[in-house]
Scaffold this active site. Structure first.
Site, short mmCIF file in Angstrom:
data_model
loop_
_atom_site.label_atom_id
_atom_site.label_comp_id
_atom_site.label_asym_id
_atom_site.label_seq_id
_atom_site.Cartn_x
_atom_site.Cartn_y
_atom_site.Cartn_z
N ASN A 12 -1.01 -5.00 4.54
CA ASN A 12 -1.53 -3.83 3.83
C ASN A 12 -1.43 -2.61 4.76
O ASN A 12 -2.05 -2.59 5.82
CB ASN A 12 -2.98 -4.10 3.42
N HIS A 15 -3.84 2.03 5.81
CA HIS A 15 -4.45 2.84 6.86
C HIS A 15 -3.44 3.57 7.73
O HIS A 15 -3.80 4.47 8.49
CB HIS A 15 -5.45 2.01 7.67
N HIS A 48 -2.61 0.04 -1.75
CA HIS A 48 -3.61 0.27 -2.79
C HIS A 48 -3.51 1.73 -3.21
O HIS A 48 -3.84 2.62 -2.44
CB HIS A 48 -5.00 -0.04 -2.22
N ARG A 50 -5.22 4.27 -4.84
CA ARG A 50 -6.59 4.50 -5.34
C ARG A 50 -6.60 5.68 -6.29
O ARG A 50 -5.76 6.58 -6.20
CB ARG A 50 -7.53 4.77 -4.17
N ARG A 54 -6.74 8.67 -1.77
CA ARG A 54 -7.21 9.01 -0.42
C ARG A 54 -6.23 8.61 0.69
O ARG A 54 -6.26 9.15 1.76
CB ARG A 54 -8.58 8.41 -0.14
N GLU A 75 -1.96 -2.89 -5.20
CA GLU A 75 -3.37 -3.06 -5.57
C GLU A 75 -3.78 -1.85 -6.38
O GLU A 75 -3.46 -0.71 -6.02
CB GLU A 75 -4.25 -3.11 -4.32
N THR A 106 -12.68 -2.04 -0.71
CA THR A 106 -13.02 -2.80 -1.92
C THR A 106 -14.14 -3.79 -1.60
O THR A 106 -13.94 -4.74 -0.85
CB THR A 106 -11.77 -3.54 -2.44
N GLU A 156 -6.47 -13.56 -6.10
CA GLU A 156 -6.60 -13.24 -4.68
C GLU A 156 -8.08 -13.40 -4.36
O GLU A 156 -8.93 -12.67 -4.90
CB GLU A 156 -6.12 -11.82 -4.36
N HIS A 192 -9.09 -9.70 2.68
CA HIS A 192 -10.20 -8.78 2.95
C HIS A 192 -10.98 -9.19 4.20
O HIS A 192 -11.59 -10.25 4.23
CB HIS A 192 -11.18 -8.65 1.78
N1 PXP Z 1 -6.69 -7.58 -0.45
C1 PXP Z 1 -7.28 -6.67 -1.27
C2 PXP Z 1 -7.28 -6.94 -2.72
C3 PXP Z 1 -7.87 -5.50 -0.75
O1 PXP Z 1 -8.46 -4.62 -1.58
C4 PXP Z 1 -7.79 -5.26 0.64
C5 PXP Z 1 -8.37 -4.01 1.20
O2 PXP Z 1 -7.64 -2.91 0.71
C6 PXP Z 1 -7.13 -6.21 1.45
C7 PXP Z 1 -6.61 -7.37 0.88
C8 PXP Z 1 -6.97 -6.02 2.93
O3 PXP Z 1 -8.22 -6.00 3.55
P1 PXP Z 1 -8.34 -5.64 5.10
O4 PXP Z 1 -7.85 -4.23 5.26
O5 PXP Z 1 -9.79 -5.81 5.38
O6 PXP Z 1 -7.47 -6.60 5.84
#
Ligand code: PXP
Length: 240
Positions: A12, A15, A48, A50, A54, A75, A106, A156, A192
């Protein structure tokens, strides 16, 4: 001989876009980041989009879809706007997540009962456009069974609670939810809060096919990349 499942890593990169949005600069370049993931063994890019935009922007999703060789997992909230975008851009997967404007990330799985009607409409809409659908849910048998009833392709499993406690109880919930998903013919993904340590407990289950991990990888990248970044700046300074 036991046959162990080799899980896929989806990275992901939200960031990385957060850093870019912080200053409104063109860097860090998101596509370059995605290509580094691709060249380092990552098997999927997850972003994601959003509702408040953001971090990831609409143009990022389109560009990644066009340029990536590995699958794109988008996402998104199950709103009409997002479903329309996904049907146009056609990521390989759409992971439907709950979304609250004020949250930092999330914070829990989808409330499938409350959103049943809306999801029942959104899921086939996405699938007809060729987008496979996963539902981001708490690791409970009920959530997995409802996901199956809704016609999702995957669940998931939200690993947030497990990551906070790393307790045997939470690990067992993920194990049972993954087994139930398998029994019902659903793919089992998870994500997550996963980091370089807690992932070991989960992968020892050999039940989850795909992990989507963001924050810990981007944080680690800052540390392992800082030395080179400083050296390159000094070199620029000294060779005007
Ligand atoms: N999976 C989903 C569905 C999420 O919403 C997120 C956070 O955006 C992640 C995985 C990744 O989480 P993390 O950034 O804590 O690894």
């Amino acid at each position: 001989m036991a046959h162990f499942l080799t899980p896929r890593l989806g990275v992901n990169i939200d960031h990385i876009a957060t850093l870019r949005q912080l200053r409104g600069t063109a860097y860090p370049d998101l596509l370059s980041a995605a290509q580094i993931v691709e060249n380092s063994g990552g098997e999927q890019i997850t972003v994601h989009l959003r509702e408040d935009r953001r971090h990831i922007q609409d143009a990022d999703v389109k560009l990644l879809r066009k340029e990536l060789k590995i699958p794109l997992n988008l996402e998104m909230a199950a709103t009409d706007e997002m479903v329309r975008i996904a049907c146009q851009v056609k990521p390989n997967w759409s992971c439907l997540v709950p979304e609250k404007r004020q949250e930092l990330t999330t914070e829990g799985g989808l409330d499938l009962k409350k959103n049943f009607k809306n999801l029942k409409k959104a899921i086939p809409w996405l699938q007809k456009a060729g987008v496979r659908v996963s539902l981001f849910v708490e690791p409970s048998l009920e959530a997995v069974r409802l996901s199956h009833e809704l016609g999702a392709d995957a669940v998931e499993l939200h690993t947030g609670r497990f990551c906070k406690s790393t307790s045997a109880f939470e690990l067992k919930r993920i194990r049972e939810a993954s087994l139930e998903a398998k029994k019902l013919g659903l793919h089992a993904h998870a994500g997550h809060g996963l980091d370089y340590e807690n992932i070991r407990f989960l992968s020892s289950l050999h039940l989850v096919e795909e992990y989507n991990i963001g924050h810990s990888i981007v944080c680690r990248a800052v540390l392992v990349g800082l030395e080179r970044a400083v050296r390159e700046m000094i070199s620029s300074m000294l060779s005007p």
